[in-house]
Design an enzyme around this catalytic site. Structure first.
Site, short mmCIF file in Angstrom:
data_model
loop_
_atom_site.label_atom_id
_atom_site.label_comp_id
_atom_site.label_asym_id
_atom_site.label_seq_id
_atom_site.Cartn_x
_atom_site.Cartn_y
_atom_site.Cartn_z
N PHE A 12 0.87 -1.26 0.03
CA PHE A 12 -0.02 -0.01 -0.02
C PHE A 12 0.66 1.26 0.04
O PHE A 12 0.35 2.34 -0.30
CB PHE A 12 -0.89 0.04 1.12
N LYS A 49 -1.26 -6.94 -9.27
CA LYS A 49 -2.24 -7.05 -8.10
C LYS A 49 -1.83 -6.08 -7.00
O LYS A 49 -0.89 -6.44 -6.32
CB LYS A 49 -1.98 -8.67 -7.76
N GLU A 53 -4.88 -3.63 -2.00
CA GLU A 53 -6.29 -3.37 -1.92
C GLU A 53 -6.68 -2.23 -1.24
O GLU A 53 -7.77 -1.59 -1.06
CB GLU A 53 -7.10 -4.73 -1.22
N ARG A 54 -5.77 -1.59 -0.47
CA ARG A 54 -5.88 -0.16 0.44
C ARG A 54 -5.85 1.04 -0.62
O ARG A 54 -6.47 1.98 -0.02
CB ARG A 54 -4.76 -0.19 1.26
N SER A 98 5.33 -6.96 3.29
CA SER A 98 5.96 -7.41 4.45
C SER A 98 6.71 -8.57 4.47
O SER A 98 6.46 -9.42 3.54
CB SER A 98 4.78 -7.51 5.60
N CYS A 157 9.56 1.68 3.46
CA CYS A 157 10.38 0.43 3.84
C CYS A 157 11.96 1.02 3.99
O CYS A 157 12.71 0.49 4.52
CB CYS A 157 10.47 -0.46 2.60
N GLU A 167 9.23 -4.04 12.96
CA GLU A 167 9.14 -2.96 12.22
C GLU A 167 7.84 -2.41 12.40
O GLU A 167 6.73 -3.13 12.70
CB GLU A 167 8.93 -3.69 10.54
P1 NAD Z 1 1.60 -6.57 2.85
O1 NAD Z 1 2.50 -7.68 2.98
O2 NAD Z 1 0.41 -6.74 4.20
O3 NAD Z 1 0.84 -6.71 1.50
C1 NAD Z 1 1.59 -6.52 0.09
C2 NAD Z 1 0.57 -7.35 -0.64
O4 NAD Z 1 0.58 -8.88 -0.42
C3 NAD Z 1 -0.56 -6.57 -1.05
O5 NAD Z 1 -0.76 -6.63 -2.33
C4 NAD Z 1 -1.48 -7.74 -0.23
O6 NAD Z 1 -2.78 -7.89 -0.91
C5 NAD Z 1 -0.75 -8.99 -0.29
N1 NAD Z 1 -1.04 -9.81 0.85
C6 NAD Z 1 -1.48 -9.55 2.15
N2 NAD Z 1 -1.61 -10.75 2.97
C7 NAD Z 1 -1.32 -11.54 2.02
C8 NAD Z 1 -1.45 -13.01 2.27
N3 NAD Z 1 -1.72 -13.31 3.42
N4 NAD Z 1 -1.31 -13.94 1.36
C9 NAD Z 1 -1.18 -13.55 -0.10
N5 NAD Z 1 -0.83 -11.99 -0.27
C10 NAD Z 1 -1.18 -11.28 0.75
O7 NAD Z 1 2.29 -5.34 3.04
P2 NAD Z 1 1.70 -3.63 3.22
O8 NAD Z 1 1.34 -3.42 4.42
O9 NAD Z 1 0.97 -3.69 2.20
O10 NAD Z 1 3.09 -3.01 2.88
C11 NAD Z 1 4.05 -2.59 3.99
C12 NAD Z 1 5.03 -3.55 3.95
O11 NAD Z 1 6.01 -3.36 2.77
C13 NAD Z 1 6.22 -3.14 4.97
O12 NAD Z 1 6.55 -4.29 5.74
C14 NAD Z 1 7.27 -2.45 4.30
O13 NAD Z 1 8.45 -2.29 4.73
C15 NAD Z 1 7.39 -3.24 2.88
N6 NAD Z 1 7.81 -2.75 1.75
C16 NAD Z 1 9.01 -3.24 1.62
C17 NAD Z 1 9.58 -2.56 0.40
C18 NAD Z 1 10.99 -2.92 -0.22
O14 NAD Z 1 11.30 -2.75 -1.39
N7 NAD Z 1 11.62 -4.00 0.57
C19 NAD Z 1 9.07 -1.45 -0.20
C20 NAD Z 1 7.95 -1.15 0.23
C21 NAD Z 1 7.34 -1.53 1.07
#
Ligand code: NAD
Length: 498
Positions: free
Chosen positions: A149, A173, A176-177, A226, A281, A383
């Protein structure tokens, strides 16, 4: 109320799953729209359009593929204000920050305008008698990207631009937020001349993701989000035979040496720790001053800056940082602040009581500063992804260095010093993917590559830069001989050029 559906074969599609979720305005807590949540049938429709369009796109010469991106970049610039407004309304970050999100993504689209050069192969004339050898980089076929998101414009563009420029079709994909900007970017790609079916947006949650991970026709998967989900994506996509890169969470330290300019270091920490409400991140969430005097001066410089942060909705131009993304994110951050206090950290600025008139139901968290944090505390280990900065005091450079070295995450890190030897030693010894020297958020530009180490990244090749072209293509090597009359007869031993 607005419904965000899918974008399949160049047009909007409602989807067939019958499942929907709410999208919230994080500044007010009100539902602003609903989003369709895809199932495997919706994904199949996207895959069918991608499979039909991809061979023709791969056969399109690279200059023509590049021209789509030249036009796309122009369109993104033309629509910058509209895109930033859409982004801020769903994410909550300020308009200027949203523009940064869009520009950092657009820079990767600019980078792939060089695809004719980036995708060139190698050629060896005379590898043997009458033998030439050459390699080419061909697209994988259909790729998929699953995005978080916190950068609704940047990360989708980091993924689809190199994949599509290299001749792949792509299924995005988004989170969804905050799906509205990715949908708009897909429309702009079509306006820029991309054939229908090459970029499809399938909105959804775990159901859609799991369908992607097991779909036979998807050859490569890129994920950002994450760490627990990144691990799941990496293992599951690999088990289904896909090429996969998965980028996870972070806990980024900034070491402040006694010779650093404390005022500048404090300014850097405020921007990097609290900008975008700490939801980056590459945010700095741990400051490590070296020596008690450095620590005292740093905390004294930080505290008034944290107290005077302007927290509010993106619609107020004076806002420094907005709300966090969801009610549950807000509650999680507040309970981590509780745990920091309970576990003995010194709570210098407490953001828990923050409230804004007219926005009482918004997901705001006040800027929070902890001092005397220790590595065993939850606020150090986890985090937080909120506007919370922890100061961990170290007595020597070696002790400071050992903190990020030992931390499980390895995304970004920074050191503030005037001493070249220390900076060079730090850059060489640290086991983290992106290092800043007097730069608090060392996010590499589009023509270098972005990626962490340790629990921040699973897989080999990074995002953008030449790594991204390698990720979205595979190498084929051809050995060719055009005999000029010489007859060698059958050769039964392993051929060598000896
Ligand atoms: P998230 O992991 O909750 O969601 C990321 C994606 O995964 C979304 O599209 C979501 O729909 C999907 N998803 C969520 N739960 C799932 C599941 N159980 N099974 C399959 N798919 C699932 O992350 P977020 O809250 O949207 O984003 C924040 C996180 O992203 C933080 O941890 C941040 O550090 C990380 N991030 C990392 C980078 C990097 O380059 N390393 C960059 C930006 C953000």
């Amino acid at each position: 109320m607005k419904t965000v559906g899918h974008f399949i074969n160049g047009v909007h599609a409602e989807g067939k799953s019958g499942r929907f979720a709410d999208i919230f305005n994080p500044a007010t807590g009100e539902v602003s729209a609903e989003i369709a949540l895809a199932d495997a049938t919706d994904l199949d429709a996207a895959i069918a359009s991608a499979a039909a369009a991809q061979p023709g796109w791969a056969a399109t010469n690279p200059q023509r593929r590049a021209r789509v991106f030249f036009r796309f970049v122009a369109l993104v610039n033309q629509h910058m204000d509209e895109l930033a407004e859409l982004l801020s309304a769903e994410h909550g970050k300020t308009i200027e920050d949203s523009k940064g999100d869009i520009v950092r993504g657009m820079e990767v689209a600019e980078f792939v305008c060089g695809i004719p050069h980036l995708q060139k192969g190698e050629f060896t004339e005379g590898a043997g008698p009458g033998i030439d050898m050459y390699s080419m980089r061909q697209p994988l076929g259909i790729g998929a990207g699953i995005t978080p998101f916190n950068f609704p414009a940047m990360i989708p563009m980091w993924m689809f631009a190199p994949a599509i420029a290299a001749g792949n079709a792509f299924i995005l994909k988004p989170s969804e937020r905050a799906p509205s900007v990715p949908m708009r970017l897909a429309e702009l790609m079509i306006e820029a001349g991309l054939p229908a079916g090459i970029l499809n947006v399938v909105n959804g949650d775990k159901t859609a993701v799991d369908a992607i991970l097991s779909h036979d026709e998807i050859a490569g998967v890129s994920f950002v989000g994450s760490t627990p989900i990144a691990r799941h994506i990496y293992a599951t996509a690999a088990a289904h035979g896909k090429r996969v890169q998965a980028f996870g969470g972070a806990k980024n330290h900034m070491i402040v040496m006694p010779d650093a300019d404390i005022e500048k270091a404090a300014d850097a920490l405020i921007g990097a720790g609290y900008g975008s409400a700490g939801e980056r991140c590459m945010a700095i969430s741990v400051a490590v001053p070296v020596g008690e005097e450095t620590a005292d001066r740093l905390v004294a410089a930080l505290a008034p800056r944290v107290e005077s942060l302007k927290i509010g909705p993106y619609t107020d131009p004076a806002t420094d940082l907005g709300p966090v993304i969801t009610k549950s994110a807000q509650q999680r951050i507040l309970s981590l602040i509780d745990s920091g206090k309970a576990q003995g950290a010194d709570l210098v600025v407490d953001g828990r009581g923050f409230s804004l008139q007219g926005y009482e139901d918004g997901y705001f968290v006040g800027g929070t500063l902890f001092d005397r944090v220790t590595p065993d505390m939850d606020i150090y280990r986890e985090e937080i992804f909120g506007p919370v900065l922890s100061v961990v005091r170290a007595s020597t450079y070696e002790e400071a260095l050992s903190l990020p070295l030992r931390h499980p995450y390895g995304n970004g890190v920074a050191i503030f010093t005037r001493d070249g030897d220390t900076a060079r030693d730090f850059a060489s010894r640290i086991n983290i993917g992106m290092v800043g020297i007097n730069v608090p958020i060392p996010t590499p530009l589009a023509y270098h590559s972005f990626g962490g180490w340790k629990a921040s990244s699973f897989g080999d090749l990074n995002q953008h830069g030449t790594d991204s072209i390698k990720f979205w293509t595979r190498t084929k090597t051809v050995t060719a001989r055009w005999p000029s009359g010489l007859r060698e007869g059958a050769l039964f031993s392993m051929p060598t050029m000896a």
